[in-house]
Motif scaffolding. Structure first.
Motif, PDB file in Angstrom:
ATOM      1  N   TYR A 181       0.844  -1.197   0.000  1.00 54.84           N
ATOM      2  CA  TYR A 181       0.000   0.000   0.000  1.00 54.84           C
ATOM      3  C   TYR A 181       0.880   1.248   0.000  1.00 54.84           C
ATOM      4  N   ASP A 182       0.258   2.392  -0.294  1.00 54.62           N
ATOM      5  CA  ASP A 182       0.931   3.681  -0.257  1.00 54.62           C
ATOM      6  C   ASP A 182       0.706   4.286   1.127  1.00 54.62           C
ATOM      7  N   ASN A 183       1.752   4.358   1.921  1.00 53.80           N
ATOM      8  CA  ASN A 183       1.597   4.872   3.285  1.00 53.80           C
ATOM      9  C   ASN A 183       1.434   6.387   3.331  1.00 53.80           C
ATOM     10  N   LEU A 184       1.538   7.070   2.175  1.00 49.15           N
ATOM     11  CA  LEU A 184       1.215   8.490   2.123  1.00 49.15           C
ATOM     12  C   LEU A 184      -0.279   8.712   1.946  1.00 49.15           C
ATOM     13  N   ASP A 185      -0.994   7.647   1.591  1.00 50.05           N
ATOM     14  CA  ASP A 185      -2.444   7.710   1.448  1.00 50.05           C
ATOM     15  C   ASP A 185      -3.062   7.428   2.824  1.00 50.05           C
ATOM     16  N   THR A 186      -3.682   8.435   3.405  1.00 51.46           N
ATOM     17  CA  THR A 186      -4.190   8.325   4.771  1.00 51.46           C
ATOM     18  C   THR A 186      -5.169   7.178   4.925  1.00 51.46           C
ATOM     19  N   PHE A 187      -6.098   7.036   3.963  1.00 54.41           N
ATOM     20  CA  PHE A 187      -7.110   5.987   4.066  1.00 54.41           C
ATOM     21  C   PHE A 187      -6.490   4.604   3.979  1.00 54.41           C
ATOM     22  N   ASP A 188      -5.630   4.401   2.975  1.00 50.65           N
ATOM     23  CA  ASP A 188      -5.008   3.083   2.812  1.00 50.65           C
ATOM     24  C   ASP A 188      -4.132   2.734   4.010  1.00 50.65           C
ATOM     25  N   ARG A 189      -3.465   3.728   4.571  1.00 56.07           N
ATOM     26  CA  ARG A 189      -2.624   3.472   5.742  1.00 56.07           C
ATOM     27  C   ARG A 189      -3.475   3.054   6.939  1.00 56.07           C
ATOM     28  N   ARG A 190      -4.627   3.680   7.124  1.00 57.34           N
ATOM     29  CA  ARG A 190      -5.477   3.329   8.262  1.00 57.34           C
ATOM     30  C   ARG A 190      -6.040   1.911   8.122  1.00 57.34           C
ATOM     31  N   HIS A 191      -6.370   1.533   6.886  1.00 56.27           N
ATOM     32  CA  HIS A 191      -6.814   0.152   6.682  1.00 56.27           C
ATOM     33  C   HIS A 191      -5.675  -0.825   6.954  1.00 56.27           C
ATOM     34  N   ALA A 192      -4.470  -0.493   6.482  1.00 53.29           N
ATOM     35  CA  ALA A 192      -3.320  -1.372   6.723  1.00 53.29           C
ATOM     36  C   ALA A 192      -3.051  -1.509   8.220  1.00 53.29           C
ATOM     37  N   ASP A 193      -3.225  -0.432   8.953  1.00 51.96           N
ATOM     38  CA  ASP A 193      -3.040  -0.485  10.404  1.00 51.96           C
ATOM     39  C   ASP A 193      -4.052  -1.438  11.042  1.00 51.96           C
ATOM     40  N   ARG A 194      -5.308  -1.414  10.577  1.00 50.86           N
ATOM     41  CA  ARG A 194      -6.325  -2.309  11.126  1.00 50.86           C
ATOM     42  C   ARG A 194      -5.988  -3.768  10.830  1.00 50.86           C
ATOM     43  N   LEU A 195      -5.383  -3.997   9.663  1.00 54.02           N
ATOM     44  CA  LEU A 195      -5.073  -5.362   9.247  1.00 54.02           C
ATOM     45  C   LEU A 195      -3.811  -5.915   9.914  1.00 54.02           C
ATOM     46  N   SER A 196      -3.066  -5.064  10.583  1.00 53.62           N
ATOM     47  CA  SER A 196      -1.807  -5.496  11.214  1.00 53.62           C
ATOM     48  C   SER A 196      -2.100  -6.130  12.565  1.00 53.62           C
ATOM     49  N   VAL A 197      -2.574  -7.366  12.523  1.00 53.69           N
ATOM     50  CA  VAL A 197      -3.084  -8.027  13.726  1.00 53.69           C
ATOM     51  C   VAL A 197      -2.069  -8.965  14.366  1.00 53.69           C
ATOM     52  N   GLY A 198      -0.883  -9.088  13.801  1.00 48.89           N
ATOM     53  CA  GLY A 198       0.100 -10.001  14.376  1.00 48.89           C
ATOM     54  C   GLY A 198       1.383 -10.015  13.576  1.00 48.89           C
ATOM     55  N   PRO A 199       2.401 -10.727  14.064  1.00 51.18           N
ATOM     56  CA  PRO A 199       3.705 -10.752  13.383  1.00 51.18           C
ATOM     57  C   PRO A 199       3.669 -11.456  12.036  1.00 51.18           C
ATOM     58  N   HIS A 200       2.603 -12.209  11.750  1.00 47.38           N
ATOM     59  CA  HIS A 200       2.512 -12.884  10.456  1.00 47.38           C
ATOM     60  C   HIS A 200       2.047 -11.931   9.352  1.00 47.38           C
ATOM     61  N   VAL A 201       1.705 -10.699   9.715  1.00 43.44           N
ATOM     62  CA  VAL A 201       1.305  -9.691   8.734  1.00 43.44           C
ATOM     63  C   VAL A 201       2.522  -8.841   8.395  1.00 43.44           C
ATOM     64  N   VAL A 202       2.891  -8.826   7.116  1.00 41.67           N
ATOM     65  CA  VAL A 202       4.071  -8.100   6.655  1.00 41.67           C
ATOM     66  C   VAL A 202       3.603  -6.890   5.858  1.00 41.67           C
ATOM     67  N   ASN A 203       3.809  -5.703   6.418  1.00 39.39           N
ATOM     68  CA  ASN A 203       3.447  -4.474   5.716  1.00 39.39           C
ATOM     69  C   ASN A 203       4.571  -4.074   4.763  1.00 39.39           C
ATOM     70  N   LEU A 204       4.190  -3.779   3.523  1.00 38.75           N
ATOM     71  CA  LEU A 204       5.159  -3.402   2.494  1.00 38.75           C
ATOM     72  C   LEU A 204       4.734  -2.064   1.894  1.00 38.75           C
ATOM     73  N   PRO A 205       4.953  -0.967   2.628  1.00 35.61           N
ATOM     74  CA  PRO A 205       4.549   0.345   2.115  1.00 35.61           C
ATOM     75  C   PRO A 205       5.414   0.798   0.950  1.00 35.61           C
ATOM     76  N   ILE A 206       4.768   1.409  -0.033  1.00 27.81           N
ATOM     77  CA  ILE A 206       5.464   2.001  -1.172  1.00 27.81           C
ATOM     78  C   ILE A 206       5.044   3.465  -1.246  1.00 27.81           C
ATOM     79  N   PRO A 207       5.788   4.371  -0.643  1.00 30.60           N
ATOM     80  CA  PRO A 207       5.398   5.788  -0.682  1.00 30.60           C
ATOM     81  C   PRO A 207       5.284   6.306  -2.112  1.00 30.60           C
TER      82      PRO A 207
END
Length: 279
Positions: A181-207
């Motif tokens: 996701y694009d972590n500069l996009d406020t909406f997409d970042r907030r959804h990614a934050d909600r989905l980060s429920v454990g260490p098995h979730v790997v966030n790959l932001p592309i600004p």
């Protein structure tokens, strides 16, 4: 999340077999399966496809690549942008799960972008331990959970009282989840934050990637390489973050950067970026 037993209420979807192709037409979706190897890709349409491509005859998102890799492929084709909020679609997934379809594979990957990324996360409980590869996903559009999400009014109006409404809950059932996701996009970042429920979730932001991620990886020229690594569960985040630096030379990056500047009321900077993006 407990899987609901709908089959006593609705017509049986029919028998499925991992070694045989099948197609099932539902009220607003089509399940189309092509048999291949021991890895199953479950690919959900994004919200743009029902607008831009005919429903009849539409190929599964990523079909050429996935079949070219020798994988089995289950496409979930959307007639409308309903965020997969249909009773009979949930019933269909329950039916093929009960027949042991997902257990026939050694590796199951649920994937999609935006609307399809939401579904990939939300439907993960049908194949516990699966991988999820989601591009700019919504975690949910349930109004009381994400009241700040105003980009998809058509999606917000859907029936969010049905089960599997929360991608954040669905991801808990996955063995591994990649979120691009694009972590500069406020909406997409907030959804990614909600989905980060454990260490098995790997966030790959592309600004500066914009809403999608996959087009940026295409422009950099690493989409296939990244997807092969995620399907295998072997993507190296350090390599990823180093490699995506090349995005700065892409037209898409400059366009997205200019749009961010305009949204933040910096028209002079946006104009400079547009000039750089020009021929």
């Amino acid at each position: 999340m407990r899987l609901l037993r709908f089959l006593t209420r609705r017509k049986h979807i029919g028998e499925v077999n991992a070694s045989s192709d099948f197609v099932f037409q539902l009220s607003n979706h089509r399940l189309q399966y092509t048999a291949g190897g021991r890895t199953l890709i479950v690919s959900f349409d994004n919200a743009a496809r029902p607008l831009n491509e005919k429903y009849v005859g539409r190929h599964t998102w990523g079909q050429k690549f996935y079949l070219g890799q020798g994988h089995s492929l289950l496409g979930v084709i959307a007639r409308r942008r309903d965020w997969y909020r249909r009773y009979d679609l949930i019933e269909a997934f329950e039916a093929i799960k009960n027949q042991g379809f997902f257990e026939s594979f050694s590796n199951v990957v649920f994937t999609g972008g935006s609307m399809g990324g939401y579904a990939a996360a939300a439907f993960a409980p049908f194949a516990p331990g699966c991988k999820v590869v989601a591009y700019s996903p919504q975690s949910t559009l349930k109004p009381d959970i994400t009241p700040w999400e105003n980009r998809f009014p058509e999606g917000t109006r859907q029936n969010w009282s049905l089960p599997f409404w929360d991608g954040a809950d669905g991801v808990r059932h996955a063995g591994l989840c990649y979120i691009i996701y694009d972590n500069l996009d406020t909406f997409d970042r907030r959804h990614a934050d909600r989905l980060s429920v454990g260490p098995h979730v790997v966030n790959l932001p592309i600004p500066g990637a914009g809403h999608g991620g996959a087009p940026m990886l295409n422009q950099i020229g690493i989409f296939k390489e990244v997807n092969r690594a995620m399907i295998a569960g072997k993507l190296d985040p350090k390599w990823f973050f180093k490699t995506i630096r090349a995005r700065r030379g892409t037209l898409l990056y400059r366009e997205v950067l200019a749009n961010h500047a305009l949204a933040r009321n910096h028209p002079t900077f946006a104009e400079c970026v547009h000039r750089l993006a020009g021929p």
